[in-house]
Design an enzyme around this catalytic site. Sequence first.
Site, short mmCIF file in Angstrom:
data_model
loop_
_atom_site.label_atom_id
_atom_site.label_comp_id
_atom_site.label_asym_id
_atom_site.label_seq_id
_atom_site.Cartn_x
_atom_site.Cartn_y
_atom_site.Cartn_z
N ASP A 93 0.87 -1.18 0.00
CA ASP A 93 0.00 0.00 0.00
C ASP A 93 0.91 1.22 0.00
O ASP A 93 2.11 1.12 0.25
CB ASP A 93 -0.89 -0.01 1.26
CG ASP A 93 -1.78 1.22 1.32
OD1 ASP A 93 -2.42 1.54 0.30
OD2 ASP A 93 -1.82 1.91 2.37
N SER A 94 0.32 2.38 -0.25
CA SER A 94 1.11 3.61 -0.16
C SER A 94 1.54 3.86 1.29
O SER A 94 2.47 4.62 1.52
CB SER A 94 0.28 4.79 -0.67
OG SER A 94 -0.94 4.85 0.05
N1 DGL Z 1 -3.91 3.95 -0.05
C1 DGL Z 1 -4.48 5.02 -0.81
C2 DGL Z 1 -5.68 4.49 -1.60
O1 DGL Z 1 -6.32 3.54 -1.24
C3 DGL Z 1 -4.90 6.19 0.08
C4 DGL Z 1 -3.72 7.00 0.61
C5 DGL Z 1 -2.91 7.65 -0.47
O2 DGL Z 1 -3.40 8.55 -1.15
O3 DGL Z 1 -1.76 7.23 -0.63
O4 DGL Z 1 -5.97 5.05 -2.63
#
Ligand code: DGL
Length: 269
Positions: free
Chosen positions: A10-11
């Site tokens: 994930d980010s």
């Molecule tokens: N994990 C990102 C998403 O689900 C959200 C946080 C981000 O913008 O990095 O799009």
Amino acid sequence: MNLKSIGVFDSGIGGLTVYKCLKERMPNEKVVYLGDTARLPYGSKSAETIIKFSEENARFLLQKDVKIIVVACNSSSSYAVPTLQNSLDIPVIGVIDAGSEAAAKGSQKKIGVIGTTATISSGAYETTIREKRPGIEIISKACPLFVPLVEEGWIDHRVTRMVIEEYLMPLKEQGIDTLVLGCTHYPVLKDAIAGVIGNEITLVDSGITTADWVYVILKSLGWLTEPDMEKKETFIQDEFYVTDFPERFKNVGEIFLKRQIPAVNVADI
Ligand code: DGL
């Protein structure tokens, strides 16, 4: 017993909502989680950048000998999954397909989709839902303020309720009967969202269906890990990596999971 792990990236922290669904569905599987905290948010970045970061994240997980990669980030899933699927030898699954399936099954008439700016601009949910339910009415809306509110821990907070109202009441007024929570952070706000828009609107959490899909894929390949009767606590065997600031990941992540996170390591990607 299959000892290889499920790789999740994930980010940053938000993907822990998907991690949680995976562990609930498959408690015997070991998960290697990577949060790219040094480069988040992805939701405000371009497709090219998101694809590049996603490829680097996947490469890191491959070094950890994973058997499948779950792209927990909706922004990455919107842009990078086909590229990863074409270039990697192991299965890659994003949250958009699974979430769209959950949204499209049933007799919905009007679906709302919310996510980051990147996810909403990609139109990925709309396209995928329409493949399953041609002609269905879909209203999409970027809700970028939800991510920082969740990361601040403002879950049950009057400011968060005001922002929810501002973003989501127009969708309710337009008559949506289903709302896709198209961002890793939004499931944390489920109760707050239902509190504002009411319980009649079905909330779709892509993580739940994604975990079901991962289970089906691993089972069909004969790659599911059999339970180890000796070990009761499986949580501690998982590995967590971030690209920056492990302490913050641990603190905020524990809000997401409502439990403790063991050691968080810094990944050099
Ligand atoms: N994990 C990102 C998403 O689900 C959200 C946080 C981000 O913008 O990095 O799009």
